[in-house]
Enzyme design. Sequence first.
Site, PDB file in Angstrom:
ATOM      1  N   THR A 176       0.768  -1.174   0.121  1.00 47.82           N
ATOM      2  CA  THR A 176       0.116   0.090  -0.031  1.00 47.82           C
ATOM      3  C   THR A 176       0.895   1.419  -0.015  1.00 47.82           C
ATOM      4  O   THR A 176       1.937   1.174   0.583  1.00 47.82           O
ATOM      5  CB  THR A 176      -0.791  -0.014   1.209  1.00 47.82           C
ATOM      6  N   ARG A 204     -15.381  -5.067   0.040  1.00 47.55           N
ATOM      7  CA  ARG A 204     -14.387  -4.709   1.551  1.00 47.55           C
ATOM      8  C   ARG A 204     -13.830  -3.282   1.209  1.00 47.55           C
ATOM      9  O   ARG A 204     -13.177  -2.980   0.164  1.00 47.55           O
ATOM     10  CB  ARG A 204     -13.464  -5.915   1.527  1.00 47.55           C
ATOM     11  N   VAL A 205     -13.832  -2.561   2.447  1.00 47.38           N
ATOM     12  CA  VAL A 205     -13.388  -1.148   2.182  1.00 47.38           C
ATOM     13  C   VAL A 205     -12.183  -1.348   3.638  1.00 47.38           C
ATOM     14  O   VAL A 205     -12.616  -1.738   4.690  1.00 47.38           O
ATOM     15  CB  VAL A 205     -14.115  -0.233   2.703  1.00 47.38           C
ATOM     16  N   GLY A 206     -11.010  -1.070   3.251  1.00 49.13           N
ATOM     17  CA  GLY A 206     -10.022  -1.066   4.309  1.00 49.13           C
ATOM     18  C   GLY A 206      -9.860   0.394   4.924  1.00 49.13           C
ATOM     19  O   GLY A 206     -10.868   1.223   4.956  1.00 49.13           O
ATOM     20  N   ASP A 207      -8.777   0.479   5.594  1.00 53.24           N
ATOM     21  CA  ASP A 207      -8.569   1.554   6.629  1.00 53.24           C
ATOM     22  C   ASP A 207      -8.016   2.968   5.742  1.00 53.24           C
ATOM     23  O   ASP A 207      -8.294   4.022   6.002  1.00 53.24           O
ATOM     24  CB  ASP A 207      -7.616   1.454   7.694  1.00 53.24           C
ATOM     25  N   THR A 227      -0.413   2.079   7.058  1.00 59.16           N
ATOM     26  CA  THR A 227      -0.307   0.953   6.421  1.00 59.16           C
ATOM     27  C   THR A 227      -0.387  -0.168   7.237  1.00 59.16           C
ATOM     28  O   THR A 227      -0.006  -0.283   8.281  1.00 59.16           O
ATOM     29  CB  THR A 227       0.720   0.869   5.274  1.00 59.16           C
ATOM     30  N   GLY A 228      -0.975  -1.545   6.535  1.00 55.56           N
ATOM     31  CA  GLY A 228      -0.838  -2.620   7.406  1.00 55.56           C
ATOM     32  C   GLY A 228      -2.194  -3.461   7.493  1.00 55.56           C
ATOM     33  O   GLY A 228      -2.760  -3.231   6.639  1.00 55.56           O
ATOM     34  N   GLY A 230      -5.450  -3.705   7.650  1.00 56.69           N
ATOM     35  CA  GLY A 230      -6.695  -2.569   7.660  1.00 56.69           C
ATOM     36  C   GLY A 230      -7.699  -3.000   8.447  1.00 56.69           C
ATOM     37  O   GLY A 230      -8.152  -1.685   9.304  1.00 56.69           O
TER      38      GLY A 230
HETATM   39  N1  ASP Z   1      -4.146  -1.035   5.003  1.00 60.27           N
HETATM   40  C1  ASP Z   1      -4.152  -1.997   3.735  1.00 60.27           C
HETATM   41  C2  ASP Z   1      -5.743  -2.349   3.638  1.00 60.27           C
HETATM   42  O1  ASP Z   1      -5.832  -2.876   4.844  1.00 60.27           O
HETATM   43  C3  ASP Z   1      -3.327  -2.835   3.321  1.00 60.27           C
HETATM   44  C4  ASP Z   1      -1.779  -2.463   3.449  1.00 60.27           C
HETATM   45  O2  ASP Z   1      -1.510  -1.285   4.185  1.00 60.27           O
HETATM   46  O3  ASP Z   1      -0.939  -3.134   2.989  1.00 60.27           O
HETATM   47  O4  ASP Z   1      -6.386  -2.224   2.691  1.00 60.27           O
END
Ligand code: ASP
Length: 305
Positions: A176, A204-207, A227-228, A230
């Site tokens: 990301t 799906r919606v992430g952070d 990032t990480g 989500g």
């Molecule tokens: N945070 C992102 C998500 O969950 C993924 C990522 O940071 O690699 O969509």
Amino acid sequence: MLVVAMPDVCAGEMGPGVLVHGGAGDVDPARRSDHVDGCREAARAGFAVLRSGGSALDAAQAAARVLEDLPMFNAGTGAALTEEGTVEHDAALMEGTTLRAGGVAAVRGFKNPVDLARAVLEDGRHVLLVGDGAARFARAHSFEAVDEASLVTARAREALAKVLSGRGATGWAGGTIGAVARDGRGGVAAATSTGGTVGKRLGRVGDSPILGAGTLADDRACAVSATGDGEGILKVGLARVVALALERGEVAESVLVSALERMRERTGATGGLIVFTPAGRFAAARSTATMSWAVAGERGQDAGI
Ligand code: ASP
């Protein structure tokens, strides 16, 4: 310029500048230098915008666009695929001086989601548009839809095949991208863009596009991009945790480390953060094996992973 440099946290003073990340995760050692080079290119592109009189918002957007176009990152071209092999992008952009913000989520068929986020921000009526509505908005604002196949890389297909066959851990992909910038007036801005997690459910919606989770900018505190994992970032509101601590006057790099620790304790999630304060302090931290980053600004350049 770089005053703290440990494997999992670094920080310094920069004045005007741009700091980017290329995602928390565990990048294969053979590809690490490419990720660092990609981040360097993006931070330089963002700083060039600042030097030519652009705002922090312009700079964060420009840096994010460079990273979206590099197929090694999980954003724009090369984004992680859904369980059906499709691409659904999430992105957000926010300006700290005005709190103007825009985002798109689960949007299909556009090359640079961060530009769509900017159009949502400029339009000003809403903050976040999703799915078909976001695509319709983009077309109405003269963005050209692209063939989805042009966004899909062989690596993204392999990653999905691994997850679907149970050979790869389901979860976030790494890669990301995010950018935080500070301009000469002390204004800050943040951008984050992603394909999300490998094999995610449709819709799906992430952070990343959620303000206060993956992205936040407020001149009273900082610009931050996360990032990480989500789902974990959403549960703790990671970007807001960071901003509130900085508003209280805490030290940027300690704030990042403790926010990541708190997330791990409460949810088991790991990830990474970058931050730029209006006073010109920048910091990056991770609780994962790698997170590529680069900074470019008036006082020099640096990068790492
Ligand atoms: N945070 C992102 C998500 O969950 C993924 C990522 O940071 O690699 O969509």
